[in-house]
Design a protein around this motif. Structure first.
Motif, PDB file in Angstrom:
ATOM      1  N   GLY A 120       0.690  -1.148   0.077  1.00 51.72           N
ATOM      2  CA  GLY A 120       0.016   0.044   0.085  1.00 51.72           C
ATOM      3  C   GLY A 120       0.994   1.232  -0.074  1.00 51.72           C
ATOM      4  O   GLY A 120       0.296   2.195  -0.269  1.00 51.72           O
ATOM      5  N   TYR A 292      -3.912  -1.077  -7.577  1.00 55.30           N
ATOM      6  CA  TYR A 292      -4.609  -0.349  -6.654  1.00 55.30           C
ATOM      7  C   TYR A 292      -3.648   0.881  -6.424  1.00 55.30           C
ATOM      8  O   TYR A 292      -3.957   1.927  -6.092  1.00 55.30           O
ATOM      9  N   VAL A 293      -2.494   0.132  -5.661  1.00 53.55           N
ATOM     10  CA  VAL A 293      -1.625   0.992  -4.933  1.00 53.55           C
ATOM     11  C   VAL A 293      -1.041   2.100  -5.701  1.00 53.55           C
ATOM     12  O   VAL A 293      -0.875   3.243  -5.364  1.00 53.55           O
ATOM     13  N   SER A 295      -1.938   3.594  -8.731  1.00 48.67           N
ATOM     14  CA  SER A 295      -3.034   4.237  -9.704  1.00 48.67           C
ATOM     15  C   SER A 295      -3.798   4.978  -8.744  1.00 48.67           C
ATOM     16  O   SER A 295      -3.926   4.999  -7.702  1.00 48.67           O
ATOM     17  N   PRO A 296      -4.462   6.190  -9.485  1.00 48.59           N
ATOM     18  CA  PRO A 296      -5.418   7.227  -8.815  1.00 48.59           C
ATOM     19  C   PRO A 296      -6.369   6.498  -8.128  1.00 48.59           C
ATOM     20  O   PRO A 296      -7.068   5.284  -8.710  1.00 48.59           O
TER      21      PRO A 296
ATOM     22  N   PRO B 370      -3.214  -2.667   6.087  1.00 46.23           N
ATOM     23  CA  PRO B 370      -2.724  -1.449   5.536  1.00 46.23           C
ATOM     24  C   PRO B 370      -3.662  -0.995   4.240  1.00 46.23           C
ATOM     25  O   PRO B 370      -4.286  -2.069   3.668  1.00 46.23           O
ATOM     26  N   CYS B 371      -3.960   0.040   4.361  1.00 47.61           N
ATOM     27  CA  CYS B 371      -4.563   0.673   3.008  1.00 47.61           C
ATOM     28  C   CYS B 371      -4.146   0.369   1.756  1.00 47.61           C
ATOM     29  O   CYS B 371      -2.814   0.643   1.695  1.00 47.61           O
ATOM     30  N   ILE B 372      -4.769  -0.226   0.843  1.00 44.10           N
ATOM     31  CA  ILE B 372      -4.012  -0.774  -0.569  1.00 44.10           C
ATOM     32  C   ILE B 372      -4.392   0.212  -1.417  1.00 44.10           C
ATOM     33  O   ILE B 372      -4.427   0.081  -2.683  1.00 44.10           O
ATOM     34  N   ARG B 373      -5.172   1.375  -1.210  1.00 42.27           N
ATOM     35  CA  ARG B 373      -5.732   2.435  -2.123  1.00 42.27           C
ATOM     36  C   ARG B 373      -6.388   1.998  -3.355  1.00 42.27           C
ATOM     37  O   ARG B 373      -6.351   2.491  -4.406  1.00 42.27           O
ATOM     38  N   CYS B 374      -7.243   1.280  -2.979  1.00 44.05           N
ATOM     39  CA  CYS B 374      -8.273   0.443  -4.025  1.00 44.05           C
ATOM     40  C   CYS B 374      -9.452   1.542  -4.375  1.00 44.05           C
ATOM     41  O   CYS B 374      -9.869   1.249  -5.515  1.00 44.05           O
ATOM     42  N   GLY B 375      -9.517   2.505  -3.665  1.00 47.04           N
ATOM     43  CA  GLY B 375     -10.429   3.675  -3.919  1.00 47.04           C
ATOM     44  C   GLY B 375     -11.881   3.193  -3.888  1.00 47.04           C
ATOM     45  O   GLY B 375     -13.085   3.765  -4.341  1.00 47.04           O
TER      46      GLY B 375
END
Ligand code: SF4
Ligand code: SF4
Lengths: 368, 512
Positions: A120, A292-293, A295-296, B370-375
């Protein structure tokens, strides 16, 4: 408030949609299975050995990193290390020697991911970063493409031969002489264009869209069959594992530019279908750019990100020095992702884009 | 999406789990419990002031505690009996902190006071009706617990174009509004007419999610003879029952940031509140009972019950088939925004739309990763915020950035946590950050108030000194000139305008 240690299970909500990181990673792996199996079929046992070596190396490196950083080892089960290894293996030449596989996996997990603080946190796609590092360090090994030699064909190596090829560097049917290796289509077209040859004529002679689509061309393990990649990608879209924004804008932008280029000068710009089916475009659009990590996370940001990848990709392919550009394009956009996220903040309810409250006609006050 | 409705963003589709409790009719025949615990605070303001003493006999519907302050509300005896004591009990709140309550022992006679319903409420002055609602102790029953009369009066001060009766009930498990609408449609329609009359709304809408076809049919039938009450079907999606989202779905308007729904001419009341208003204005009954959903995987026979306020929660579970297994979590309200109950030894209160006993599997809790920034949280947020950024900033105690990323607009609906594959307790971070911000705001206010006072004092002293000086000068001048001359009138010491601005609560307490 320090991190996750203070977790008190009293905050709402008390329900969950049952998604989890490991499920997501598993789904991506499943989506990659058809194209991987096809790669094994096309390139035989050495490809299998190379693949397993890469994945194992990635998993062991992750385990070591977790241990050193005193993070819970159970985190290994989130499947992200397996996926990184898997994605890396698919970018490598199918018969890449073991040290390429292991070195790449080690680089991907340590420099690509853990150095930033683990899952992440990384800026760049670990698999692609490793692939580029390998390409720069070992250009010869990374551009030696074996011909398609189906696993059941007469001159395909057996399992024992496969180990010898991958781990001992044993040559197989003395490479170039038997024409067992060669350039990829992109490489060929690049070289041809550089030499002033008529690309269109050459392509119409040799390039078979059909082969490219089904995956009967030379290339790295995972970038052969556009069809199977597409199937896996569509499945990811259906299961909502990824959103449509990045693949659609990436492929759309590339197609548009290719069409315009081809329209203006067919001699030096190959057509839309050539661009979309060759190299790692399809797999890049669905599996690497959608990480995911890196890209926006906003929908508009994703569209911009995809379009950016498409533009860079087309530019490098058309005018740059490397024949294959997908990895470069995605890595470059990875670096811009945080910026894109910042400028594409969605409009909040009751506010304008600027953050000010929206205007309204105030309700009349009544006199009571 | 339904034509003509505003498009709302984000939201999630949680598993409804509604069938279990929606299938049975409301059980309003519960035997009287042995004891009733009536907390003095079942509303958003100050504790109500007790009007009874231990040992006193009270009748059903008798006022036993009086509203004390603007956001407070009256409390009435739910049945006849004897006041055992006024003591502290455990509150239905995660903290499990004690609070004052009147403890009532029913005598089994269930003897009403003489009810005095108004003869024809529709011919009474509206303000008088608002007062009756106030006297009946009615608060927002969707969980907002804001006194209903205040909202009615606010509605009278503004020109209300649309009155929305909120029947969307988007929380999983909860079916109280659904059952109420199916079984008491006529009363709800009458209640809606009363509220419309009081606030003089132009348009009256009862908004129901499309997953409640029977409720829609029942209300359509009940409203058919009345006219001018629209039944609007909104898509089922969490958090449709949140006032902001419902207003957008029904009117297409967004409530501007920092404003209330009044400001755009909309007022939202929950169906259960409207029902209580009808009971008060037509039958003269104060708020002494409510319909609540008793459900969850641990409950033997999940269903809706109409129970007296103050009924212990464990009694409700017993009356609904008992608890089959030990619950992993006890909740008051729905699973998305409900509050954890420390024990079943707590009472049912005015805002309890449901009591749930969930199994471990239902809660599906995991250690966060942890956050994987998946949105996903970004896609799910109905307010268009960036939950991942808000959480990251809150975690680092960077509250300004968190506010900027959306914390200031967050309605704590939990959609983001619901979809987070990393199981990050996002809402917990937001609650923490909001708490810290409120605290620092309070101390800031205190500071600036002191500064203001000091500045005012300094100014006053200076003014006084100047006035004295001026007077002296004038005297001197007069003496010098020896001629009567008009001296500059000494500036009068202006009264300190220390009248601090009324700091009314700015939150929109629409029934969620
Ligand atoms: S849903 Fe969870 S993991 Fe995904 S971006 Fe939001 S906070 Fe991060
Ligand atoms: S809790 Fe706040 S941030 Fe999360 S979805 Fe709801 S409004 Fe958005």
């Amino acid at each position: 408030m320090t991190a996750d240690a203070q977790y008190i299970p009293t905050a709402s909500p008390h329900a969950h949609d049952r998604s989890s990181i490991d499920r997501i990673m598993l789904r991506v792996c499943l989506a990659l299975t058809p194209v991987s199996l096809w790669g094994f079929y096309c390139f035989g046992w050495p490809a299998v050995v190379m693949f397993v070596t890469t994945c194992l190396a990635a998993i062991l490196t992750e385990l070591a990193c977790l241990y050193v950083q005193q993070q819970p080892l159970s985190r290994l089960w989130d499947g992200s290390a397996l996926l990184t290894g898997w994605l890396l293996a698919l970018t490598l030449p199918p018969w890449a020697p073991w040290w390429i596989a292991v070195g790449g996996a080690f680089f991907a997990i340590t420099i690509g991911k853990q150095i930033y603080g683990g899952i992440g946190q990384n800026v760049f796609n670990p698999a692609l970063l490793a692939r580029i590092a390998l390409l720069i360090s070992f250009p010869v090994q990374l551009t030696t493409w074996v011909n398609v030699t189906p696993i059941d064909s007469a001159n395909a190596p057996g399992l024992a031969d496969a180990f010898a090829i991958i781990f001992a560097g044993q040559p197989w049917m003395s490479d170039a002489a038997d024409g067992i290796t060669g350039a990829t289509w992109l490489g060929a077209s690049k070289a041809a264009a550089a030499g002033g040859a008529d690309l269109a004529a050459m392509l119409s002679q040799d390039f078979s869209l059909y082969d490219a689509f089904l995956g009967l061309t030379r290339g790295s393990l995972g970038e052969t069959s556009t069809l199977l990649v597409l199937l896996g990608g569509i499945w990811l879209l259906i299961t909502r594992t990824i959103s449509w924004h990045i693949p659609v804008s990436l492929l759309g932008t590339l197609a548009l530019l290719a069409w315009l280029g081809n329209l203006s000068n067919p001699q030096s710009y190959p057509g839309v279908l050539f661009h979309l089916t060759s190299g790692g475009v399809m797999i890049g659009a669905f599996f690497y750019a959608t990480d995911y990590v890196t890209s926006p996370s906003t929908p508009v940001g994703k569209l911009i990100f995809g379009a950016g990848c498409g533009v860079v990709l087309f530019a490098i392919r058309s005018w740059g020095g490397f024949p294959e550009a997908v990895a470069f394009a995605i890595l470059l956009m990875n670096a811009l992702a945080p910026l894109i996220d910042r400028v594409t903040k969605p409009r909040a309810y009751g506010r304008r884009h600027s953050g000010d409250a929206i205007k309204h006609t105030p309700a009349q006050r009544r006199v009571v | 999406m339904l034509f003509g409705l505003g498009k709302i963003r984000g939201g999630v589709h949680p598993d409804g789990h509604k069938i279990d409790s929606a299938r049975l009719v409301i059980n309003s025949q519960l035997p009287l419990p042995d004891t009733l615990w009536l907390p003095l605070c079942q509303h958003s303001g100050e504790d109500a002031r007790p009007l009874v003493q231990a040992g006193e006999r009270v009748l059903k519907g008798q006022r036993i505690a009086a509203a004390a302050g603007r956001f407070s509300a009256n409390i009435h005896a739910p049945t006849s009996g004897t006041i055992t004591s006024i003591d502290t009990i455990t509150m239905p709140h995660p903290s499990g902190l004690p609070a004052n309550a009147i403890i009532l022992q029913p005598d089994g006679k269930d003897e009403w006071i003489t009810l005095q319903p108004p003869a024809d409420p529709f011919s009474m002055p509206q303000e008088a009706l608002a007062t009756l609602v106030e006297q009946a102790g009615i608060v927002g029953m969707g969980g907002a617990i804001f006194p209903a009369a205040i909202k009615l009066r606010q509605g009278r001060r503004f020109e209300i174009k649309t009155l929305i009766v909120n029947g969307s009930e988007c929380e999983p498990y909860l079916t109280t509004d659904d059952r109420l609408m199916r079984e008491r449609a006529a009363e709800i329609v009458e209640g809606a007419r009363l509220v419309r009359y009081i606030i003089e709304a132009y348009r009256t809408v009862i908004a129901i999610e499309d997953n409640k076809p029977q409720a829609i049919a029942a209300l359509q039938e009940a409203a058919a003879n009345v006219g001018a009450i629209e039944i609007v079907v909104v898509p089922a999606r969490y958090p449709m029952g949140s006032a902001k989202q419902l207003i957008q779905a029904v009117t297409g308007l967004e409530v501007p940031a920092g404003k209330r729904s009044n400001d755009i001419g909309v007022l939202v009341h929950n169906v259960a509140t409207v029902y209580a208003i009808q009971q008060a204005l037509i039958h003269g009954k104060p708020l002494i009972s409510r319909v609540t959903t008793v459900a969850g995987g641990c409950v033997g026979e999940p269903r809706n019950v109409e129970a007296l306020l103050g009924t212990p929660i464990h009694y409700l579970f017993e009356q609904c088939g008992g608890l089959t297994t030990t619950p992993a979590r006890l909740l008051m309200g729905g699973p998305m925004m409900g509050q954890v109950l420390p024990t079943t030894e707590v009472p049912l209160i005015k805002g309890s739309s449901g009591v749930l006993a969930l199994t471990k599997a239902e809660v599906n809790e995991h250690m966060p990763s942890p956050c994987i920034r998946c949105g996903r949280c970004v896609d799910a947020c109905p307010m268009g915020l960036l939950p991942l950024e808000m959480a990251r900033n809150s975690k680092q105690d960077d509250f300004d950035s968190a506010q900027d990323a959306g914390l200031r607009d967050c309605i704590l609906c939990g959609s983001c946590s619901y979809v987070c594959p990393s199981h990050i307790p996002l809402v917990q971070y937001f609650e923490y950050a909001k708490g810290e911000l409120a605290e620092s705001r309070a101390s800031q206010q205190k500071l600036s108030y002191t500064q203001e006072l000091m500045a005012a004092r300094k100014e006053r002293l200076e003014r006084e000194a100047a006035a004295k000086e001026a007077a002296k000068q004038a005297k001197k001048a007069k003496a010098k000139a020896k001629k009567p001359r008009k001296a500059a009138a000494p500036t009068t010491v202006a009264a300190d305008t220390a009248d601090t601005a009324e700091t009314a609560s700015t939150t929109d307490h629409a029934g969620a």
